[in-house]
Design a protein around this motif. Structure first.
Motif, PDB file in Angstrom:
ATOM      1  N   ALA A 133       0.821  -1.221   0.000  1.00 53.31           N
ATOM      2  CA  ALA A 133       0.000   0.000   0.000  1.00 53.31           C
ATOM      3  C   ALA A 133       0.849   1.263   0.000  1.00 53.31           C
ATOM      4  O   ALA A 133       0.468   2.276  -0.598  1.00 53.31           O
ATOM      5  CB  ALA A 133      -0.931  -0.005   1.217  1.00 53.31           C
ATOM      6  N   ARG A 134       1.995   1.209   0.659  1.00 51.92           N
ATOM      7  CA  ARG A 134       2.835   2.401   0.758  1.00 51.92           C
ATOM      8  C   ARG A 134       3.745   2.589  -0.461  1.00 51.92           C
ATOM      9  O   ARG A 134       4.198   3.693  -0.733  1.00 51.92           O
ATOM     10  CB  ARG A 134       3.681   2.331   2.029  1.00 51.92           C
TER      11      ARG A 134
ATOM     12  N   LYS B 190       3.718   2.838  -4.066  1.00 52.89           N
ATOM     13  CA  LYS B 190       2.846   3.011  -5.230  1.00 52.89           C
ATOM     14  C   LYS B 190       3.662   2.880  -6.512  1.00 52.89           C
ATOM     15  O   LYS B 190       4.087   3.855  -7.125  1.00 52.89           O
ATOM     16  CB  LYS B 190       2.172   4.390  -5.183  1.00 52.89           C
TER      17      LYS B 190
ATOM     18  N   HIS C 282      -4.411  -4.631   2.661  1.00 54.24           N
ATOM     19  CA  HIS C 282      -4.122  -3.583   1.668  1.00 54.24           C
ATOM     20  C   HIS C 282      -5.294  -2.614   1.571  1.00 54.24           C
ATOM     21  O   HIS C 282      -5.101  -1.390   1.500  1.00 54.24           O
ATOM     22  CB  HIS C 282      -3.846  -4.229   0.305  1.00 54.24           C
ATOM     23  N   GLY C 283      -6.525  -3.128   1.573  1.00 57.96           N
ATOM     24  CA  GLY C 283      -7.697  -2.258   1.544  1.00 57.96           C
ATOM     25  C   GLY C 283      -7.804  -1.401   2.786  1.00 57.96           C
ATOM     26  O   GLY C 283      -8.167  -0.216   2.706  1.00 57.96           O
TER      27      GLY C 283
ATOM     28  N   THR D 264      -5.537   1.787   2.883  1.00 61.40           N
ATOM     29  CA  THR D 264      -5.909   2.965   2.092  1.00 61.40           C
ATOM     30  C   THR D 264      -6.594   4.028   2.937  1.00 61.40           C
ATOM     31  O   THR D 264      -6.655   5.194   2.535  1.00 61.40           O
ATOM     32  CB  THR D 264      -6.842   2.550   0.938  1.00 61.40           C
TER      33      THR D 264
ATOM     34  N   LYS E 118      -0.775   8.593   5.067  1.00 63.54           N
ATOM     35  CA  LYS E 118       0.676   8.419   4.973  1.00 63.54           C
ATOM     36  C   LYS E 118       1.423   9.462   5.800  1.00 63.54           C
ATOM     37  O   LYS E 118       2.611   9.301   6.089  1.00 63.54           O
ATOM     38  CB  LYS E 118       1.106   8.514   3.502  1.00 63.54           C
TER      39      LYS E 118
ATOM     40  N   LYS F  18     -15.058   1.589   3.221  1.00 63.29           N
ATOM     41  CA  LYS F  18     -13.945   1.867   2.311  1.00 63.29           C
ATOM     42  C   LYS F  18     -14.205   1.300   0.929  1.00 63.29           C
ATOM     43  O   LYS F  18     -13.657   1.741  -0.033  1.00 63.29           O
ATOM     44  CB  LYS F  18     -12.657   1.269   2.881  1.00 63.29           C
TER      45      LYS F  18
END
Length: 272
Positions: A95-96, A98, A156-157, A160, A164, A272
């Motif tokens: 996730a971090r 990209k 991962h969901g 989001t 960050k 989400k």
């Protein structure tokens, strides 16, 4: 207002009917666990005329229940811990970062969920047999591989929804990646972690096929031990149902303890 109240009542009635439908198998299991085999075949729907706990005592002995319970708990707990730890780390990393590569890796994990176990079981067991790894710890390693795909997708969901900027603030304060994850990010993933634990606990605790290919009789889990009640020519339903009733108690207890976190995790995932 009247129409809304009517709709709510209809939904309530439908909810009650659906709950009764789901609870009906449990009714059959529990009520018949207190009957003799003869009484079960006479009328499977009736309430026991002369309830007996002898079925539970005999099932407890025949299953070698304490040994089977230990094996089931060992395999389930260690498997869940490993799935939660490694999947949360992988979900955080994907996730971090990209990048196109992280997207491809996530897609591979998602695609792995579509592969049925039956298509790889012979090759998998043969490969593990060559390394003399067909035991409880080999089974745990297999569960880690099969369970990570869905868990990584869920983590991962969940990531989001975590800003960050938390990572950036911690980095400025001198924290490294592992400190950021375990002290800041991982506690925020608690609802998803409980959801992942419940999903995998139900699957691993009740699994029969994979342990039957890997474990010896001394390492048998509760589902494997339960198989002795179903012979080629006879079915000891009274003992099997009593054993099943005992076997589901740990799962039910864990569910009620973690109930709030499960609901919270599912609700967050829906938003989400």
């Amino acid at each position: 207002m009247q129409s809304k109240k009517r709709n709510l009542r209809i939904l309530e009635v439908l909810g009650i009917l659906l709950a009764l439908l789901w609870l009906f198998p449990f009714y059959l299991m529990v009520t018949n666990a207190f009957k003799t085999n003869k009484e079960i075949f006479a009328n499977v729907m009736s309430i026991p005329s002369d309830p007996t706990i002898d079925n539970f005592i005999q099932a407890f002995i025949d299953l070698n229940f304490m040994n089977s319970l230990f094996n089931s708990l060992l395999i389930t707990i260690i498997s869940i811990l490993l799935i939660v730890i490694f999947s949360s780390m992988a979900g955080y990393a994907l996730a971090r970062n990209k990048s196109r590569l992280s997207g491809v890796i996530l897609l591979l994990f998602v695609a792995a969920m579509l592969i049925p176990f039956q298509s790889v079981m012979i090759t998998l067991v043969s490969l593990f047999g060559q390394f003399d790894f067909l035991d409880r710890f080999g089974l745990i390693f297999m569960y880690l591989g099969f369970g990570c795909s869905l868990a990584i997708f869920l983590y991962h969901g969940a990531m989001t929804g975590i800003s960050k900027s938390l990572d950036e603030s911690a980095t400025i304060d001198g924290a490294n990646k592992f400190q950021i994850f375990y002290h800041i990010i991982f506690p925020l993933l608690k609802p998803i972690s409980v959801t992942v634990a419940i999903l995998n606990m139900i699957w691993i605790w009740n699994d029969f096929l994979l342990p039957s290919l890997v474990l010896s009789d001394a390492e048998a889990t509760i589902p494997l031990s339960m198989f002795q009640f179903f012979g080629q020519y006879t079915r000891q339903w009274h003992l099997a149902l009593a054993g099943l009733t005992i076997a589901i108690i740990p799962v039910i207890v864990f569910y009620f303890i973690a109930q709030k976190q499960i609901v919270k995790g599912v609700a967050e995932g829906a938003v989400k």
